[in-house]
Design a protein around this motif. Structure first.
Motif, PDB file in Angstrom:
ATOM      1  N   ILE A   1       0.827  -1.209   0.000  1.00 51.42           N
ATOM      2  CA  ILE A   1       0.000   0.000   0.000  1.00 51.42           C
ATOM      3  C   ILE A   1       0.858   1.254   0.000  1.00 51.42           C
ATOM      4  O   ILE A   1       0.537   2.249  -0.665  1.00 51.42           O
ATOM      5  CB  ILE A   1      -0.956  -0.010   1.214  1.00 51.42           C
ATOM      6  N   ASP A   2       1.968   1.215   0.704  1.00 57.15           N
ATOM      7  CA  ASP A   2       2.822   2.401   0.810  1.00 57.15           C
ATOM      8  C   ASP A   2       3.481   2.778  -0.507  1.00 57.15           C
ATOM      9  O   ASP A   2       3.978   3.898  -0.650  1.00 57.15           O
ATOM     10  CB  ASP A   2       3.922   2.157   1.862  1.00 57.15           C
ATOM     11  N   ARG A   3       3.489   1.859  -1.481  1.00 52.69           N
ATOM     12  CA  ARG A   3       4.264   2.111  -2.711  1.00 52.69           C
ATOM     13  C   ARG A   3       3.431   2.128  -3.984  1.00 52.69           C
ATOM     14  O   ARG A   3       3.988   2.194  -5.082  1.00 52.69           O
ATOM     15  CB  ARG A   3       5.349   1.037  -2.849  1.00 52.69           C
ATOM     16  N   VAL A   4       2.112   2.056  -3.907  1.00 56.86           N
ATOM     17  CA  VAL A   4       1.308   1.957  -5.123  1.00 56.86           C
ATOM     18  C   VAL A   4       0.940   3.326  -5.669  1.00 56.86           C
ATOM     19  O   VAL A   4       0.835   4.309  -4.931  1.00 56.86           O
ATOM     20  CB  VAL A   4       0.021   1.135  -4.882  1.00 56.86           C
ATOM     21  N   ASP A   5       0.746   3.367  -6.998  1.00 56.15           N
ATOM     22  CA  ASP A   5       0.229   4.555  -7.681  1.00 56.15           C
ATOM     23  C   ASP A   5      -0.435   4.081  -8.967  1.00 56.15           C
ATOM     24  O   ASP A   5      -0.670   2.880  -9.157  1.00 56.15           O
ATOM     25  CB  ASP A   5       1.334   5.583  -7.945  1.00 56.15           C
ATOM     26  N   ASP A   6      -0.723   5.017  -9.880  1.00 54.78           N
ATOM     27  CA  ASP A   6      -1.452   4.640 -11.097  1.00 54.78           C
ATOM     28  C   ASP A   6      -0.586   3.897 -12.102  1.00 54.78           C
ATOM     29  O   ASP A   6      -1.074   3.504 -13.159  1.00 54.78           O
ATOM     30  CB  ASP A   6      -2.084   5.876 -11.745  1.00 54.78           C
ATOM     31  N   ARG A   7       0.695   3.698 -11.817  1.00 50.93           N
ATOM     32  CA  ARG A   7       1.570   2.908 -12.698  1.00 50.93           C
ATOM     33  C   ARG A   7       1.904   1.573 -12.047  1.00 50.93           C
ATOM     34  O   ARG A   7       2.919   0.961 -12.359  1.00 50.93           O
ATOM     35  CB  ARG A   7       2.868   3.682 -12.984  1.00 50.93           C
ATOM     36  N   THR A   8       1.030   1.117 -11.155  1.00 52.12           N
ATOM     37  CA  THR A   8       1.284  -0.100 -10.390  1.00 52.12           C
ATOM     38  C   THR A   8       0.197  -1.131 -10.663  1.00 52.12           C
ATOM     39  O   THR A   8      -0.975  -0.791 -10.805  1.00 52.12           O
ATOM     40  CB  THR A   8       1.304   0.213  -8.877  1.00 52.12           C
ATOM     41  N   LEU A   9       0.606  -2.394 -10.745  1.00 47.70           N
ATOM     42  CA  LEU A   9      -0.328  -3.512 -10.819  1.00 47.70           C
ATOM     43  C   LEU A   9      -0.209  -4.299  -9.517  1.00 47.70           C
ATOM     44  O   LEU A   9       0.885  -4.716  -9.127  1.00 47.70           O
ATOM     45  CB  LEU A   9      -0.008  -4.418 -12.008  1.00 47.70           C
ATOM     46  N   VAL A  10      -1.351  -4.486  -8.832  1.00 47.62           N
ATOM     47  CA  VAL A  10      -1.366  -5.192  -7.559  1.00 47.62           C
ATOM     48  C   VAL A  10      -2.198  -6.467  -7.718  1.00 47.62           C
ATOM     49  O   VAL A  10      -3.339  -6.421  -8.190  1.00 47.62           O
ATOM     50  CB  VAL A  10      -1.961  -4.320  -6.439  1.00 47.62           C
ATOM     51  N   LEU A  11      -1.633  -7.615  -7.302  1.00 42.90           N
ATOM     52  CA  LEU A  11      -2.302  -8.911  -7.400  1.00 42.90           C
ATOM     53  C   LEU A  11      -2.373  -9.523  -6.009  1.00 42.90           C
ATOM     54  O   LEU A  11      -1.338  -9.797  -5.387  1.00 42.90           O
ATOM     55  CB  LEU A  11      -1.524  -9.837  -8.337  1.00 42.90           C
TER      56      LEU A  11
END
Length: 673
Positions: A403-413
């Protein structure tokens, strides 16, 4: 790229499979060094090269695959002034030169229409002078040849002559009958580079000379006879001269390599990269992969995607369609256990890593890959025994760092979010976690059995549900994925299929909360309705296809009828015209004959003229009847309405004044008749 994600998605297994297609160890190392990149331009260049190599393999049937050695240590040593390489290292560098020439010649012949490979053909440097020098001085085993220099040739000639003289003297001693008493064996050998004879230890005084060695038992000593010592010294001096000359030759060859070092080094890098690209292309061909289309800020859309590891295992993978778009960037996948949720999640993540590593992917050509700066995955059930952390704590620790490192250029699975704790608390916490990831603009995919997440996806803008499907008849999963609906866990149905007693299943239904039961029933009804709609669509599609086929068949019949009508009318017009011309000819012949009779024929001329006229009239009436019959036939085919555009020679018309059908023979545009 996140190392934990690469491991969780088993990216290393894909890379290792590709490395197996490389022809050289440096090529395999280059493949193993692959990491995903967020640089779209660099990724497109990598993909273009792999595609070009694949095209060439398909067209030419092969691509150069030299068994390159790792010459980087040799290059580093050769760069040191005054250094000298050993023969094997020099041969490896010569092999690199030969491979560069072979590869360049191949590229020039087969890759004129492949821009990247054509450019590489111009960058490869051919060094025939260096290669010739090495081949002339060294044989394939790395031995310096006699022809490497005149000095070496002379030294070795003298060495052979000196050794021959030593052997002849030793042979004479062995053949002397007097030697039989003190010789242990009838042969000579080499000890410390000296030619010696085996002598019984207690009789060594019988042979004057120098003892160079003893046997393990001490029964035998190895003696160099005094009469060959001088020749042995001479041979030793010659060998020393040989070593000096060999070192000089190797130093000269190393100096030649040093001069060409930039070209040799560049060739090695290009050849290793080509070997890696060839491995990627062979991998793509074997498993039927395609070049992915990458976009920096686009959607992530997969058509007919398959998980690579299933392909490697020879398992017939069911292709899936799945997408993350800017308008629906979060997907919550639900459905029965062992129904393919985690496989779908891993497929989406692994293919993203492959595409951004410049690899072809097992997906349809219409697929589009959004470039992600980072991919995060939390997959699998793990505990940290050393840190005394439960599965739930381990997952939450990992997710907190994500959560601390996500933005709109991130894919989270996230696999089975909130599953390792009490659903009454895990559900709300999972909704909060996914909501925060979504709020930060990340693209995300979650698998779950939690109803709270299904409701969240249904009610939140930018989120969507997806379900892994099952066969309604057998209750078995189909491994297909459908977006737009939540899936049912179908735990009770699965238990029933596995043979649980009906009483246990009924009791389980009794324990379900009323809200949960209603939700699961609603999902099941929705799934049934969707299957029914899909079946109706299928039937409608079949009926539509049948109607289209009938329509085309009708059009073909109409076209054929029109063509036949035009041909009939053309023939009728020609026939009518012939009849009119023939009638005119009959009249003209009759008039001519009557005039001839009237002009001076004999007494019977009048009767003959009347007979000719009567005959002409009979023939003419017959033609008129034929013409009337034709007109009557044409009248049946005459159009009810004739537009001006169809008034043309050959058209059938109804002449109102005559109340008859006819064929237009000609048109006088000036008189408008």
């Amino acid at each position: 790229m996140d190392g934990h994600t690469l491991e969780a998605l088993e990216f290393g297994k894909v890379v290792e499979k590709i490395a197996g297609f490389a022809a050289s160890e440096p090529g395999r190392e280059a493949v193993r060094a692959l990491v995903p990149s967020a640089d779209a331009a660099a990724v497109r260049r990598r993909l273009a090269k792999v595609t070009e190599v694949r095209r060439v393999i398909e067209a030419a049937g092969r691509f150069p695959a030299p068994a390159l050695k790792d010459v980087r240590p040799h290059i580093a040593r050769a760069a040191i002034q005054g250094s000298s390489l050993d023969p094997r290292a020099i041969l490896d560098l010569a092999d690199c030169c030969a491979a560069a020439k072979e590869t360049r010649d191949f590229l020039l012949k087969h890759c004129a229409d492949q821009p990247n490979l054509k450019r590489i053909s111009g960058e490869l440097r051919v060094l025939p002078g260096l290669e010739r020098s090495v081949r002339a001085a060294l044989d394939d085993e790395g031995n310096v040849t006699d022809d490497a220099s005149e000095e070496l040739s002379e030294i070795r000639s003298e060495m052979r002559h000196t050794e021959f003289r030593i052997r002849e003297r030793l042979k004479a001693i062995l053949e002397n009958p007097a030697s039989a008493g003190w010789l242990q064996e009838s042969y000579f050998t080499i000890r410390d580079g000296r030619h010696v004879l085996p002598v019984s230890a207690n009789l060594k005084a019988e042979l004057p000379g120098i003892v160079h060695d003893r046997s393990d038992t001490g029964q035998t000593v190895f003696v160099e006879p005094a009469e060959t010592v001088a020749l042995g010294n001479e041979l030793r001096d010659l060998k020393s001269l040989e070593r000096v000359e060999i070192n000089r030759i190797l130093a000269n060859l190393t100096a030649a390599v040093r001069e060409a070092l930039p070209d040799v080094s560049a060739n090695q890098e290009l050849l290793v990269a080509l070997d890696a690209d060839r491995a990627k292309a062979e991998f793509s061909l074997k498993y039927g992969m395609t070049e992915p289309a990458v976009e920096v800020d686009g959607d992530y859309v997969l058509y007919r995607a398959r998980h690579p590891l299933l392909l490697f295992a020879g398992i017939e993978a069911v292709p899936i369609d799945v997408s993350l778009t800017r308008s629906a960037r979060c997907l919550v996948i639900t459905g029965p256990n062992a129904g393919g949720k985690t496989v779908a999640l891993k497929t989406l993540g692994l293919l993203a890593l492959m595409a951004q590593s410049g690899l072809h992917v097992p997906a349809g050509e219409r697929s589009v890959f959004r470039m992600f700066r980072t991919v995060f995955a939390d997959i699998g059930d793990y505990q940290s025994i050393e840190e005394r952390m439960s599965s739930f704590s381990s997952h939450m620790t990992r997710i907190r760092s994500i959560i601390d490192r996500v933005d709109d250029r991130t894919l989270v699975l996230l696999d089975e979010l909130g599953a390792a704790t009490d659903p009454d608390e895990g559900g709300p916490l999972s909704c909060a976690v996914l909501g925060e990831i979504h709020r930060r603009g990340a693209f995300s995919v979650v698998t779950t059995h939690l109803s709270d997440l299904k409701v969240l996806a249904h009610s939140t803008e930018g989120m969507a549900n997806a379900a892994t499907l099952f066969d309604s008849g057998t209750g078995a999963p189909t491994y297909q994925l459908r977006t737009g609906i939540p899936g049912s866990s179908r735990a009770l149905e699965t238990a029933g299929r596995l043979g649980f007693p009906p009483a246990v299943i009924a009791a389980a239904r009794g324990f379900m909360s009323e809200g949960k039961a209603r939700f699961e029933a609603a999902v099941a009804d929705l799934e049934a309705e969707i299957r029914m709609t899909a079946e109706e669509r299928r039937k409608h599609g079949e009926e539509l296809a049948e109607a289209k086929a009938l329509k085309e068949k009708y059009r073909a019949h109409v076209a054929a009828a029109k063509k036949e009508k035009r041909e009939i009318l053309r023939k009728a017009a020609a026939q009518a015209a012939d009849m009119v011309l023939e009638g005119r000819k009959i009249v003209e012949d009759a008039v001519r004959r009557i005039k001839e009779v009237q002009a001076g024929a004999g007494p019977g001329g009048a009767a003959e003229a009347r007979s000719a006229a009567k005959d002409a009239r009979t023939r003419l009436e017959r033609k008129i009847d034929d013409l009337k019959s034709l007109q009557s036939s044409l009248a049946e085919r005459a159009p009810a309405d004739l537009s001006p555009a169809r008034i043309e020679p050959g058209a059938v018309v109804q002449v109102k004044s005559l109340k008859r059908a006819g064929v237009i023979a000609s048109i006088n545009h000036r008189k408008k008749k």
